[in-house]
Design a protein around this motif. Structure first.
Motif, PDB file in Angstrom:
ATOM      1  N   ASN A  13       1.002  -1.340  -0.452  1.00 27.64           N
ATOM      2  CA  ASN A  13      -0.068  -0.281   0.226  1.00 27.64           C
ATOM      3  C   ASN A  13       0.847   1.481  -0.417  1.00 27.64           C
ATOM      4  N   ALA A  14       2.389   1.357   0.866  1.00 28.48           N
ATOM      5  CA  ALA A  14       2.704   2.295   1.287  1.00 28.48           C
ATOM      6  C   ALA A  14       3.478   2.385  -0.391  1.00 28.48           C
ATOM      7  N   ASP A  15       3.748   1.123  -1.077  1.00 35.22           N
ATOM      8  CA  ASP A  15       4.486   1.455  -2.331  1.00 35.22           C
ATOM      9  C   ASP A  15       3.541   2.157  -3.378  1.00 35.22           C
ATOM     10  N   ALA A  16       2.164   1.612  -3.333  1.00 34.70           N
ATOM     11  CA  ALA A  16       1.038   2.357  -4.025  1.00 34.70           C
ATOM     12  C   ALA A  16       1.277   3.593  -3.782  1.00 34.70           C
ATOM     13  N   GLN A  17       1.196   4.822  -2.641  1.00 35.31           N
ATOM     14  CA  GLN A  17       0.707   5.837  -2.869  1.00 35.31           C
ATOM     15  C   GLN A  17       2.426   6.254  -3.025  1.00 35.31           C
ATOM     16  N   ALA A  18       3.140   5.522  -3.279  1.00 34.98           N
ATOM     17  CA  ALA A  18       4.818   6.776  -3.390  1.00 34.98           C
ATOM     18  C   ALA A  18       4.363   6.152  -4.836  1.00 34.98           C
ATOM     19  N   ARG A  19       4.716   5.349  -5.777  1.00 38.59           N
ATOM     20  CA  ARG A  19       5.224   5.455  -7.112  1.00 38.59           C
ATOM     21  C   ARG A  19       4.411   6.855  -7.730  1.00 38.59           C
ATOM     22  N   SER A  20       5.399   7.362  -9.036  1.00 37.72           N
ATOM     23  CA  SER A  20       5.045   8.523  -9.549  1.00 37.72           C
ATOM     24  C   SER A  20       3.977   7.920 -10.458  1.00 37.72           C
ATOM     25  N   THR A  21       3.048   8.924 -10.409  1.00 31.62           N
ATOM     26  CA  THR A  21       1.833   9.162 -11.594  1.00 31.62           C
ATOM     27  C   THR A  21       2.473   9.700 -12.563  1.00 31.62           C
ATOM     28  N   GLU A  22       3.078  10.554 -12.035  1.00 33.08           N
ATOM     29  CA  GLU A  22       3.001  11.333 -13.187  1.00 33.08           C
ATOM     30  C   GLU A  22       3.903  10.719 -14.764  1.00 33.08           C
ATOM     31  N   LEU A  23       4.603  10.052 -14.205  1.00 35.67           N
ATOM     32  CA  LEU A  23       5.667   9.355 -15.176  1.00 35.67           C
ATOM     33  C   LEU A  23       4.785   8.482 -16.296  1.00 35.67           C
ATOM     34  N   VAL A  24       3.636   8.043 -15.215  1.00 34.77           N
ATOM     35  CA  VAL A  24       2.964   7.286 -15.403  1.00 34.77           C
ATOM     36  C   VAL A  24       2.052   8.003 -17.069  1.00 34.77           C
ATOM     37  N   ASP A  25       2.004   8.653 -16.528  1.00 28.50           N
ATOM     38  CA  ASP A  25       0.706   9.841 -17.359  1.00 28.50           C
ATOM     39  C   ASP A  25       1.943  10.296 -18.637  1.00 28.50           C
ATOM     40  N   VAL A  26       3.640  10.340 -18.411  1.00 33.90           N
ATOM     41  CA  VAL A  26       4.471  10.861 -19.889  1.00 33.90           C
ATOM     42  C   VAL A  26       4.085   9.078 -20.705  1.00 33.90           C
ATOM     43  N   LEU A  27       4.808   7.728 -20.137  1.00 32.60           N
ATOM     44  CA  LEU A  27       4.443   7.054 -20.392  1.00 32.60           C
ATOM     45  C   LEU A  27       3.557   6.409 -21.649  1.00 32.60           C
ATOM     46  N   GLY A  28       2.212   7.251 -20.797  1.00 32.90           N
ATOM     47  CA  GLY A  28       1.440   6.110 -21.312  1.00 32.90           C
ATOM     48  C   GLY A  28       0.839   7.318 -22.455  1.00 32.90           C
ATOM     49  N   LYS A  29       1.580   8.896 -23.127  1.00 33.58           N
ATOM     50  CA  LYS A  29       1.162   9.006 -23.928  1.00 33.58           C
ATOM     51  C   LYS A  29       2.242   8.275 -25.381  1.00 33.58           C
ATOM     52  N   THR A  30       3.685   7.460 -24.571  1.00 33.58           N
ATOM     53  CA  THR A  30       4.175   7.227 -25.707  1.00 33.58           C
ATOM     54  C   THR A  30       3.561   5.874 -26.219  1.00 33.58           C
ATOM     55  N   LEU A  31       2.813   5.173 -25.287  1.00 33.95           N
ATOM     56  CA  LEU A  31       1.824   3.350 -25.753  1.00 33.95           C
ATOM     57  C   LEU A  31       0.616   4.089 -26.749  1.00 33.95           C
ATOM     58  N   VAL A  32       0.373   5.463 -27.111  1.00 36.03           N
ATOM     59  CA  VAL A  32      -0.952   4.997 -27.375  1.00 36.03           C
ATOM     60  C   VAL A  32      -0.798   4.277 -29.322  1.00 36.03           C
ATOM     61  N   ASN A  33      -2.379   3.786 -29.842  1.00 31.85           N
ATOM     62  CA  ASN A  33      -2.332   3.051 -30.495  1.00 31.85           C
ATOM     63  C   ASN A  33      -1.735   1.742 -30.314  1.00 31.85           C
ATOM     64  N   ARG A  34      -1.067   1.697 -29.977  1.00 33.41           N
ATOM     65  CA  ARG A  34      -0.728   0.390 -29.208  1.00 33.41           C
ATOM     66  C   ARG A  34      -1.352  -0.996 -28.719  1.00 33.41           C
ATOM     67  N   ARG A 197      13.473  10.614 -16.881  1.00 29.13           N
ATOM     68  CA  ARG A 197      12.934  11.677 -16.081  1.00 29.13           C
ATOM     69  C   ARG A 197      12.917  11.322 -14.824  1.00 29.13           C
ATOM     70  N   THR A 198      12.619  11.792 -13.413  1.00 29.96           N
ATOM     71  CA  THR A 198      12.904  11.000 -12.586  1.00 29.96           C
ATOM     72  C   THR A 198      11.858  12.146 -12.276  1.00 29.96           C
ATOM     73  N   ALA A 199      11.754  11.446 -10.810  1.00 30.60           N
ATOM     74  CA  ALA A 199      10.661  11.800 -10.002  1.00 30.60           C
ATOM     75  C   ALA A 199      10.685  11.822  -8.324  1.00 30.60           C
ATOM     76  N   GLN A 200      10.449  11.865  -6.981  1.00 28.85           N
ATOM     77  CA  GLN A 200      10.428  11.597  -6.117  1.00 28.85           C
ATOM     78  C   GLN A 200       9.221  10.443  -5.350  1.00 28.85           C
ATOM     79  N   SER A 201       9.737   9.033  -4.921  1.00 25.58           N
ATOM     80  CA  SER A 201       8.739   8.520  -4.584  1.00 25.58           C
ATOM     81  C   SER A 201       9.004   7.684  -2.751  1.00 25.58           C
ATOM     82  N   PRO A 202       8.297   9.055  -2.016  1.00 24.71           N
ATOM     83  CA  PRO A 202       9.105   8.786  -1.028  1.00 24.71           C
ATOM     84  C   PRO A 202       7.672   8.074  -0.161  1.00 24.71           C
ATOM     85  N   TRP A 203       7.923   7.356   0.772  1.00 27.82           N
ATOM     86  CA  TRP A 203       7.096   6.700   1.700  1.00 27.82           C
ATOM     87  C   TRP A 203       6.934   7.430   2.516  1.00 27.82           C
ATOM     88  N   ARG A 204       5.556   7.538   3.586  1.00 25.53           N
ATOM     89  CA  ARG A 204       5.936   8.260   4.684  1.00 25.53           C
ATOM     90  C   ARG A 204       4.813   7.810   5.087  1.00 25.53           C
TER      91      ARG A 204
END
Ligand SMILES: C[S@@+](CC[C@H](N)C(=O)[O-])C[C@H]1O[C@@H](n2cnc3c(N)ncnc32)[C@H](O)[C@@H]1O
Length: 259
Positions: A13-34, A197-204
């Motif tokens: 659960n802490a991992d899920a809260q921590a991972r960057s959704t911003e990087l997934v948004d960037v990634l998602g744009k590169t995977l369209v039409n697959r 690209r990097t993003a901080q993904s801390p556990w809190r």
């Protein structure tokens, strides 16, 4: 080194809260039409990364789950196959042997909480494999070696330094990256011409069960590295278990061949 499914469940659960959704948004744009996305998850454990990412990417997906622990692979395959529009297969073995040819045809390579366990050479080889196969890499939750406790206390630095030295130890002739993993990964992909690209993904955490369990391992490893800390360890562990903590990690997205 083995990882208990109970520990992986406690941190999920802490991992899920921590991972960057911003990087997934960037990634998602590169995977369209697959159509069907083929995703290789390295060091999948029980499949925490897939459970987090599959719904965020959407569409039909096939996950290839890599780990050397057959028990974890069984749990990961069962969990991933239960997700709608997702199929999964497993590959048991040492992921550090993977080459560009092995990754050919994949749309994405992922990992989570893995890179600290690699050596610098293994990190470079993995980045090379991804870039030569022209596959994006989303490598999440690499430990950064920085903990902020609140309230802080003078012993924090000594335990942190000893723990970080322990993470950089030599195991079976392999010098582990430990907290140097985020920088090593960024440098490896950048040197290969990938856009990184990097993003901080801390556990809190706040004196919760995850923090208590994680601290036991953290303090124990610090004492193993620096036996002089043993005299303070049990009182320190009790006090830190009652504090709040920010445990820093870094997520990385590397897109090969994008200027
Ligand atoms: C800290 S666990 C993380 C598991 C999962 N990714 C998660 O986030 O819950 C690291 C995982 O990588 C696997 N692993 C580590 N080094 C490996 C290697 N060289 N080859 C294959 N699997 C490896 C371990 O067996 C373990 O399942």
């Amino acid at each position: 080194m083995t990882f208990a499914p109970e520990w992986l469940a406690l941190r999920e659960n802490a991992d899920a809260q921590a991972r960057s959704t911003e990087l997934v948004d960037v990634l998602g744009k590169t995977l369209v039409n697959r159509t069907t996305l083929t995703i290789r998850d390295l060091g999948c454990g029980t499949g925490s990364m897939g459970r987090w990412l599959a719904g965020r990417l959407g569409g039909v997906q096939h996950w290839v789950l890599h780990d050397r622990d057959p028990r974890l692979l069984g749990l990961a395959q069962a969990g991933m196959s239960a997700i709608e529009n997702v199929t999964a297969e497993t590959r048991e073995g040492d992921l550090t042997a993977l080459t560009a040819a092995d990754l050919a045809g994949a749309d994405l390579v992922t990992c989570s909480a893995l890179l600290d366990l690699l050596t610098a050479d293994e990190m470079n080889a993995l980045a090379t494999a991804c870039v030569e196969a022209h596959v994006p890499a989303l490598f999440t939750l690499s430990v950064a070696g920085r903990i902020e406790f609140d309230p802080a206390e003078p012993l924090d630095a000594a335990f942190q330094d000893a723990f970080n030295a322990h993470q950089r130890r030599v195991v079976d002739g392999r010098r582990l990256l430990g907290p140097d993993a985020p920088q090593a990964a960024e440098e490896a992909f950048t040197a290969l011409g990938a856009t990184v690209r990097t993003a901080q993904s801390p556990w809190r955490t706040n004196a919760d069960a995850l923090q208590r369990e994680w601290l036991k391992g953290w303090v124990g490893a610090a004492v193993e590295q620096e036996p002089a800390l043993a005299a303070d360890a049990s009182d320190y562990l009790r006090r830190r278990s009652e504090a709040s903590a920010v445990v820093h990690h870094v997520d990385l997205l590397a897109l090969p061949g994008v200027a």
